[in-house]
Design a protein around this motif. Structure first.
Motif, PDB file in Angstrom:
ATOM      1  N   VAL A 104       0.822  -1.216   0.000  1.00 28.20           N
ATOM      2  CA  VAL A 104       0.000   0.000   0.000  1.00 28.20           C
ATOM      3  C   VAL A 104       0.852   1.261   0.000  1.00 28.20           C
ATOM      4  CG1 VAL A 104      -2.030  -1.085   1.007  1.00 28.20           C
ATOM      5  CG2 VAL A 104      -0.327  -0.083   2.517  1.00 28.20           C
ATOM      6  N   TRP A 105       2.001   1.236   0.635  1.00 25.11           N
ATOM      7  CA  TRP A 105       2.848   2.439   0.652  1.00 25.11           C
ATOM      8  C   TRP A 105       3.427   2.716  -0.736  1.00 25.11           C
ATOM      9  CZ3 TRP A 105       3.925  -1.854   3.680  1.00 25.11           C
ATOM     10  CH2 TRP A 105       4.942  -2.685   3.238  1.00 25.11           C
ATOM     11  N   ALA A 106       3.632   1.681  -1.541  1.00 30.85           N
ATOM     12  CA  ALA A 106       4.112   1.880  -2.906  1.00 30.85           C
ATOM     13  C   ALA A 106       2.985   2.474  -3.765  1.00 30.85           C
ATOM     14  CB  ALA A 106       4.600   0.575  -3.505  1.00 30.85           C
ATOM     15  N   ILE A 107       1.765   2.009  -3.549  1.00 35.16           N
ATOM     16  CA  ILE A 107       0.619   2.575  -4.269  1.00 35.16           C
ATOM     17  C   ILE A 107       0.456   4.039  -3.903  1.00 35.16           C
ATOM     18  CG2 ILE A 107      -1.888   2.504  -4.541  1.00 35.16           C
ATOM     19  CD1 ILE A 107      -1.678  -0.547  -3.990  1.00 35.16           C
ATOM     20  N   ARG A 108       0.552   4.347  -2.619  1.00 32.01           N
ATOM     21  CA  ARG A 108       0.417   5.737  -2.173  1.00 32.01           C
ATOM     22  C   ARG A 108       1.500   6.621  -2.804  1.00 32.01           C
ATOM     23  NH1 ARG A 108      -1.766   8.396   2.579  1.00 32.01           N
ATOM     24  NH2 ARG A 108      -0.766  10.428   2.724  1.00 32.01           N
ATOM     25  N   ALA A 109       2.741   6.151  -2.807  1.00 36.17           N
ATOM     26  CA  ALA A 109       3.837   6.933  -3.378  1.00 36.17           C
ATOM     27  C   ALA A 109       3.617   7.166  -4.872  1.00 36.17           C
ATOM     28  CB  ALA A 109       5.166   6.229  -3.129  1.00 36.17           C
ATOM     29  N   ALA A 110       3.147   6.148  -5.583  1.00 38.35           N
ATOM     30  CA  ALA A 110       2.897   6.293  -7.009  1.00 38.35           C
ATOM     31  C   ALA A 110       1.744   7.273  -7.271  1.00 38.35           C
ATOM     32  CB  ALA A 110       2.590   4.933  -7.632  1.00 38.35           C
ATOM     33  N   LEU A 111       0.700   7.192  -6.456  1.00 39.63           N
ATOM     34  CA  LEU A 111      -0.419   8.117  -6.608  1.00 39.63           C
ATOM     35  C   LEU A 111       0.006   9.550  -6.310  1.00 39.63           C
ATOM     36  CD1 LEU A 111      -3.293   6.011  -5.022  1.00 39.63           C
ATOM     37  CD2 LEU A 111      -3.056   6.661  -7.429  1.00 39.63           C
ATOM     38  N   GLU A 112       0.841   9.732  -5.302  1.00 35.36           N
ATOM     39  CA  GLU A 112       1.344  11.074  -4.986  1.00 35.36           C
ATOM     40  C   GLU A 112       2.192  11.612  -6.132  1.00 35.36           C
ATOM     41  OE1 GLU A 112       3.276  10.445  -1.211  1.00 35.36           O
ATOM     42  OE2 GLU A 112       1.433  10.856  -0.098  1.00 35.36           O
ATOM     43  N   ALA A 113       3.012  10.754  -6.729  1.00 34.99           N
ATOM     44  CA  ALA A 113       3.840  11.179  -7.865  1.00 34.99           C
ATOM     45  C   ALA A 113       2.972  11.559  -9.054  1.00 34.99           C
ATOM     46  CB  ALA A 113       4.820  10.065  -8.249  1.00 34.99           C
ATOM     47  N   ALA A 114       1.930  10.787  -9.321  1.00 35.21           N
ATOM     48  CA  ALA A 114       1.025  11.097 -10.437  1.00 35.21           C
ATOM     49  C   ALA A 114       0.263  12.398 -10.167  1.00 35.21           C
ATOM     50  CB  ALA A 114       0.049   9.940 -10.655  1.00 35.21           C
ATOM     51  N   TYR A 115      -0.181  12.580  -8.931  1.00 39.26           N
ATOM     52  CA  TYR A 115      -0.889  13.821  -8.569  1.00 39.26           C
ATOM     53  C   TYR A 115       0.034  15.025  -8.746  1.00 39.26           C
ATOM     54  CZ  TYR A 115      -3.231  17.394  -5.830  1.00 39.26           C
ATOM     55  OH  TYR A 115      -3.819  18.554  -5.437  1.00 39.26           O
ATOM     56  N   THR A 116       1.252  14.911  -8.274  1.00 36.83           N
ATOM     57  CA  THR A 116       2.219  15.995  -8.374  1.00 36.83           C
ATOM     58  C   THR A 116       2.502  16.326  -9.846  1.00 36.83           C
ATOM     59  OG1 THR A 116       3.209  15.395  -6.260  1.00 36.83           O
ATOM     60  CG2 THR A 116       4.566  16.735  -7.752  1.00 36.83           C
ATOM     61  N   ALA A 117       2.654  15.291 -10.672  1.00 43.94           N
ATOM     62  CA  ALA A 117       2.896  15.507 -12.091  1.00 43.94           C
ATOM     63  C   ALA A 117       1.704  16.189 -12.745  1.00 43.94           C
ATOM     64  CB  ALA A 117       3.192  14.175 -12.785  1.00 43.94           C
ATOM     65  N   GLY A 118       0.507  15.776 -12.395  1.00 44.68           N
ATOM     66  CA  GLY A 118      -0.691  16.406 -12.943  1.00 44.68           C
ATOM     67  C   GLY A 118      -0.837  17.845 -12.515  1.00 44.68           C
ATOM     68  N   PHE A 119      -0.562  18.106 -11.254  1.00 46.83           N
ATOM     69  CA  PHE A 119      -0.635  19.477 -10.743  1.00 46.83           C
ATOM     70  C   PHE A 119       0.383  20.360 -11.453  1.00 46.83           C
ATOM     71  CE2 PHE A 119       0.362  22.871  -7.752  1.00 46.83           C
ATOM     72  CZ  PHE A 119      -0.912  23.335  -7.450  1.00 46.83           C
ATOM     73  N   THR A 165      -0.555  23.665 -13.774  1.00 45.36           N
ATOM     74  CA  THR A 165      -0.115  25.006 -13.420  1.00 45.36           C
ATOM     75  C   THR A 165       0.884  25.558 -14.437  1.00 45.36           C
ATOM     76  OG1 THR A 165       1.606  24.123 -11.957  1.00 45.36           O
ATOM     77  CG2 THR A 165      -0.518  24.673 -10.965  1.00 45.36           C
ATOM     78  N   LYS A 166       1.370  24.717 -15.327  1.00 41.23           N
ATOM     79  CA  LYS A 166       2.329  25.127 -16.340  1.00 41.23           C
ATOM     80  C   LYS A 166       1.668  25.938 -17.451  1.00 41.23           C
ATOM     81  CE  LYS A 166       6.163  22.644 -18.381  1.00 41.23           C
ATOM     82  NZ  LYS A 166       6.615  21.327 -18.800  1.00 41.23           N
ATOM     83  N   ARG A 167       0.370  25.775 -17.621  1.00 40.56           N
ATOM     84  CA  ARG A 167      -0.367  26.423 -18.715  1.00 40.56           C
ATOM     85  C   ARG A 167      -0.431  27.897 -18.572  1.00 40.56           C
ATOM     86  NH1 ARG A 167      -5.273  22.121 -19.216  1.00 40.56           N
ATOM     87  NH2 ARG A 167      -3.953  20.404 -19.743  1.00 40.56           N
TER      88      ARG A 167
END
Length: 63
Positions: free
Chosen positions: A42-57, A61-63
């Motif tokens: 579960v901690w690997a899933i959480r880390a991957a989701l946080e990375a995807a969220y950060t990339a999306g954010f 905000t780059k636009r």
């Protein structure tokens, strides 16, 4: 329902997956339980989701 992402996003998702789930070679369906289903902490899933969220954010905000 599954929604396809842009190819650039596919590459980013694969990069995140490979970083957080080293035993996953591809995100493509291979029609094999042994290749398509994985035991993941579960901690690997959480880390991957946080990375995807950060990339999306960052992309939004780059636009």
């Amino acid at each position: 329902m599954t929604t396809r992402t842009k190819p650039a996003s596919d590459a980013l998702l694969l990069e995140i997956a490979r970083k957080h789930f080293p035993n996953i070679e591809t995100l493509e369906t291979r029609n094999s339980d042994g290749l398509d289903f994985h035991d993941v902490a579960v901690w690997a899933i959480r880390a991957a989701l946080e990375a995807a969220y950060t990339a999306g954010f960052a992309a939004a905000t780059k636009r």
